[in-house]
Motif scaffolding. Sequence first.
Motif, short mmCIF file in Angstrom:
data_model
loop_
_atom_site.label_atom_id
_atom_site.label_comp_id
_atom_site.label_asym_id
_atom_site.label_seq_id
_atom_site.Cartn_x
_atom_site.Cartn_y
_atom_site.Cartn_z
N ILE A 92 -22.84 -23.32 -14.86
CA ILE A 92 -23.84 -23.90 -14.20
C ILE A 92 -23.67 -25.11 -13.76
N THR A 93 -23.80 -25.48 -12.33
CA THR A 93 -23.56 -26.58 -11.68
C THR A 93 -24.10 -26.65 -10.17
N ARG A 94 -23.54 -27.52 -9.51
CA ARG A 94 -24.24 -27.67 -8.06
C ARG A 94 -23.05 -27.55 -6.88
N THR A 95 -23.42 -26.98 -5.93
CA THR A 95 -22.25 -26.87 -4.72
C THR A 95 -22.84 -27.58 -3.49
N GLN A 96 -21.96 -28.10 -2.74
CA GLN A 96 -22.34 -28.52 -1.45
C GLN A 96 -21.50 -28.43 -0.48
N HIS A 148 -26.82 -29.89 2.31
CA HIS A 148 -27.58 -29.75 1.11
C HIS A 148 -26.92 -29.13 -0.13
N ALA A 149 -27.16 -29.72 -1.22
CA ALA A 149 -26.40 -29.04 -2.64
C ALA A 149 -27.51 -28.16 -3.02
N ALA A 195 -11.04 -32.52 -14.31
CA ALA A 195 -12.23 -31.71 -14.92
C ALA A 195 -13.19 -31.74 -13.97
N PRO A 196 -14.14 -30.68 -13.75
CA PRO A 196 -15.11 -30.38 -12.78
C PRO A 196 -16.47 -31.32 -13.18
N ASP A 197 -16.93 -31.82 -12.22
CA ASP A 197 -18.17 -32.64 -12.51
C ASP A 197 -19.36 -31.52 -12.46
N LEU A 198 -19.60 -30.77 -13.61
CA LEU A 198 -20.42 -29.51 -13.70
C LEU A 198 -21.89 -30.25 -13.76
N GLU A 199 -22.08 -31.72 -14.34
CA GLU A 199 -23.53 -32.08 -14.29
C GLU A 199 -23.93 -32.82 -12.76
N ILE A 221 -22.22 -32.61 -8.61
CA ILE A 221 -21.83 -31.68 -7.57
C ILE A 221 -20.30 -31.32 -7.58
N ALA A 222 -20.23 -30.09 -8.03
CA ALA A 222 -18.86 -29.62 -8.51
C ALA A 222 -17.90 -29.35 -7.45
N VAL A 223 -18.71 -29.00 -6.11
CA VAL A 223 -17.81 -29.02 -4.90
C VAL A 223 -18.62 -29.61 -3.86
N THR A 224 -17.81 -30.59 -3.39
CA THR A 224 -18.54 -31.41 -2.18
C THR A 224 -18.38 -30.87 -1.04
N GLN A 225 -19.09 -31.55 -0.06
CA GLN A 225 -19.17 -30.88 1.44
C GLN A 225 -17.61 -30.84 2.01
#
Length: 408
Positions: free
Chosen positions: A338-342, A248-249, A296-300, A302-306
């Motif tokens: 502010i972003t999401r991490t998985q 889950h992210a 460049a990070p995908d802040l919008e 998932i910035a870190v994938t599984q």
Amino acid sequence: MHPKYLRIDNFTYSLPDDRIAKYPLAERDASNLLVYNNGDITEDIYSNIAGHIPAHTLMVFNQTKVVHARLLFKKPTGGVIEVFCLAPAPQYPDIQTAMLSKGHAIWECMVGGAAKWKPDMALQITNESPAFVLTAGIVERRQGSFLLRLEWNNDTLTFADVLHYAGKVPLPPYLNRDADATDEGRYQTLYAKDEGSVAAPTAGLHFTQNVMAALADKHIDTDFVTLHVGAGTFRPVKSDTMVEHDMHAEWIEVSLQLIQKLRGVLGSQIVAVGTTSMRTLESLYWIGNSIYNGSAPDLEGIAVTQWQPYETNYTCTPAESLKALADYMEANNLNKLITRTQILIAPGYEFKIATGLVTNFHQPQSTLLLLVAALIGDDWRKVYDYALSHDFRFLSYGDGSLLWGSKA
């Protein structure tokens, strides 16, 4: 071995039901504390945790706040359908924006008794003080969840307000009981600030003002991140190997000030209070590593994938990563990341930022147990065997541990 091929049945143990703490202790810091360091195990209680941590250590806490994510809607026939709010729809840039919505909100939800929810059936919750009616409608049916439109007829209230008044404390399903008045305060850390979690970062439940003062007296620094805990934290791994498990992210929020502080203490002890804080700290490295190497990070998104930590061929030092991240934020006028991490932390993972972990005792065959095993190796069995044989209480309201990694 790539963690994809780990067999989850190698990370199980027998957890009797009577070892699961159904209620919290009267005093938060009276919980038992297991201390693990380089193969050695000792016991204490949380009120004395400062005595087990070196001066000038940085401890990082998760300041997310649990929301009343459990909504009990009444059908016209009198029955009840339970809606559990998981996360805002992708149209929102972050949880804070979604929580401040007025009039309506679109959320991904789990629905109990969904088969009894007819397409033309109106579901409502009527609240008296403040006065409003909350209605729910289905936008989209998904596999295992629903996208719902939640509307309320009081434009002075935000969605955070609506949840507070109409919802209930979302206790973990394994407690097998309804929330009571005690849970209102106890299923929340004392320093909870940012609304958005549907589960508590339970490692922090043991910390009191007295414990925080003792840490300060010993010159142990404290700071905060935010990771909004999703219901996925309770989702067991149902596949034989991890390759089929979809992590889950979750939303994270970290200040530029903390990233600069981390740069200054690399090489010293950095303790994550909770697996959520650990996942946040380690995610910072991988975001910075991408920037350092020209991506460049995908802040919008998932910035870190599984699997990113295990399938990235190019790496830099933690110091280089955090500098790249800080420079990127300054160049883009970002005071907060502010972003999401998985991120999935499992055996085979090499820790980049944190050297220690404060955490409770987790469910068998869970991703949380995999994280513990990544930090202390096969000694996770030694730790859990000790806890079971010495009357430690398990899971969210249970006792906990201070675990030092092999490099600590």
